[in-house]
Design an enzyme around this catalytic site. Structure first.
Site, mmCIF file in Angstrom:
data_model
loop_
_atom_site.group_PDB
_atom_site.id
_atom_site.type_symbol
_atom_site.label_atom_id
_atom_site.label_comp_id
_atom_site.label_asym_id
_atom_site.label_seq_id
_atom_site.Cartn_x
_atom_site.Cartn_y
_atom_site.Cartn_z
ATOM 1 N N HIS A 94 0.832 -1.198 0.000
ATOM 2 C CA HIS A 94 0.000 0.000 0.000
ATOM 3 C C HIS A 94 0.866 1.248 0.000
ATOM 4 C CE1 HIS A 94 -3.363 2.635 0.535
ATOM 5 N NE2 HIS A 94 -2.817 3.168 1.609
ATOM 6 N N SER A 95 0.547 2.201 -0.886
ATOM 7 C CA SER A 95 1.234 3.486 -0.985
ATOM 8 C C SER A 95 2.728 3.245 -1.234
ATOM 9 C CB SER A 95 0.959 4.322 0.270
ATOM 10 O OG SER A 95 1.289 5.670 0.061
ATOM 11 N N MET A 96 3.624 3.733 -0.376
ATOM 12 C CA MET A 96 5.035 3.453 -0.566
ATOM 13 C C MET A 96 5.284 1.960 -0.698
ATOM 14 S SD MET A 96 8.355 4.219 1.909
ATOM 15 C CE MET A 96 8.201 2.719 2.890
#
Length: 255
Positions: A94-96
């Site tokens: 998720h995300s990074m």
């Protein structure tokens, strides 16, 4: 039977599931920790064994310096996953964590032990970096960013002692992801499924769809109602998408 590596600082296994045919490896967002994925492990066990990556600089690793580079993080994680790949691995970031998972997948594919699928959540395609400098802000600016994304417990952001513990790792993570660059022609071979919130201030649908450029395998995208941390409120829907795929590879592996 091959012997598993011991649980390490890098890899957390909340619910050992020796009979599971597949493992799901989860990669946290900037400032996040392995425990963010405890509910996923609880939901999928014992059919799927969930492993969560613990980056340095947080929780029980808070005395260690963070690693402010996505490629360096990926090098370390790919090494830490040695021995866990005796069963098919599916990656969820998720995300990074999506960018880190992509880079780990590249490294492991080069060694012939890549994942069977990559789920990339809440993140622009690798070749579409955001023009951001959160890592250069002062502490107040960094805290403001965390508030804006609604992914950090507000009580933590009011506790000066806790903030002193989490901000260095968070800043290191933001440095890693905001300085990460990837060429458009860089690809993995595994299928990629992108998950994104329809009101994510960080990731447009076009930038999420551009992940299609980064795989030679099948691609699909799922859109959820919500912002950057849509998955916290839409956990049942996210788990349903995961369940469409995890377990299938394990069945094929045992056949």
């Amino acid at each position: 039977m091959s012997s598993l590596p011991p649980d390490t600082l890098w890899i957390r296994r909340f619910h050992p599931a020796p009979a599971a045919g597949e493992r799901l490896v989860c990669f946290p967002h900037a400032g996040g920790s392995a425990s963010f994925f405890l509910p996923v492990s609880t939901a999928l066990s014992p059919g799927v064994e969930v492993l969560a990556v613990q980056y340095p600089g947080r929780q029980d690793r808070r005395a260690e310096p963070g690693i402010p580079s996505v490629p360096d993080l990926a090098d370390r994680i790919a090494q830490a996953l040695t021995g866990w790949d005796d069963k098919p691995l599916t990656f969820f970031g998720h995300s990074m964590g999506a960018a880190v998972a992509f880079e780990v997948a590249r490294r492991m594919e080069a060694e012939g032990r890549g994942p069977v699928r990559l789920f990339a959540s809440g993140r622009n395609a690798p070749s579409r970096p955001r023009d951001e400098n959160v890592h250069l802000r002062d502490d107040a600016g960094l805290i403001a960013e965390l508030r804006n994304l609604n992914g950090t417990d507000s009580s933590l952001l009011e506790d000066e002692e806790l903030l002193a513990m989490i901000l260095p790792a968070t800043r290191s993570d933001y440095t890693a992801i905001e300085t990460y660059r990837c060429a458009e022609e860089t690809q993995v071979a595994c299928p990629v499924t992108v998950l994104v919130g329809d009101d994510d201030p960080k990731t447009t649908l076009d930038d999420a769809r551009a992940w299609k450029l980064h795989t030679t395998g099948p691609f699909d995208m799922r859109i959820f109602n919500g912002g950057h941390f849509y998955l916290s409120r839409r956990s049942a829907e996210v788990l349903a998408v995961l369940s469409e795929h995890v377990g299938m590879a394990g069945t094929a592996h045992r056949a």
